[in-house]
Design an enzyme around this catalytic site. Structure first.
Site, PDB file in Angstrom:
ATOM      1  CB  SER A 195     112.008 -73.042  99.059  1.00 45.97           C
ATOM      2  OG  SER A 195     110.799 -72.580  98.464  1.00 45.97           O
ATOM      3  CG  HIS A 223     113.050 -57.908  87.885  1.00 47.24           C
ATOM      4  ND1 HIS A 223     112.832 -58.655  86.758  1.00 47.24           N
ATOM      5  CD2 HIS A 223     113.048 -56.614  87.491  1.00 47.24           C
ATOM      6  CE1 HIS A 223     112.681 -57.849  85.722  1.00 47.24           C
ATOM      7  NE2 HIS A 223     112.810 -56.604  86.143  1.00 47.24           N
ATOM      8  CB  CYS A 236     110.735 -75.625 103.373  1.00 45.20           C
ATOM      9  SG  CYS A 236     111.790 -76.982 102.841  1.00 45.20           S
TER      10      CYS A 236
END
Length: 120
Positions: free
Chosen positions: A67, A72, A87
């Site tokens: 995944s 940020h 996952c």
């Protein structure tokens, strides 16, 4: 897939606060730390994109076979937002998601301002 694993995966969303301003502006060190985490857990990076802003903050999306990890940094408000999802297709990765999220918070010497754990 092993049918005993009830979840598609664990998705952790974090907002962190930190006084370690230099780390919020050091994309290369973050990448080295993250790559070491991926290697430790046998996770496969299939792509990575990033952008460095004028104030040296950065945003990045690391696409994994399992995944993704997204980040940020906000040095102007001493904050980081993180998104970690793996996952459970071939095995239960729940503990690994938690360890990666905790390791990234520790890397930034951060306190957790906001945390959401979403069972998919």
């Amino acid at each position: 897939m092993d049918n005993t694993i009830p979840l598609l995966g664990l998705h952790i969303l974090l907002t962190l606060s930190t006084e370690s301003g230099a780390k919020l502006k050091d994309y290369n060190a973050f990448t080295e730390h993250t790559d070491a985490l991926l290697e430790k857990h046998g996770l496969e990076k299939v792509g990575n994109t990033y952008f460095l802003f004028d104030n040296n903050s950065f945003t990045s999306a690391i696409c994994l076979k399992e995944s993704h990890i997204c980040i940020h940094t906000w040095p102007e408000i001493k904050s980081v937002t993180l998104d970690v999802y793996l996952c459970n297709y071939q095995k239960d990765n729940t503990a690994i998601v938690k360890e990666i999220a905790d390791s990234l918070a520790a890397y930034f010497d951060a306190t957790i301002s906001n945390k959401h754990e979403i069972l998919r």
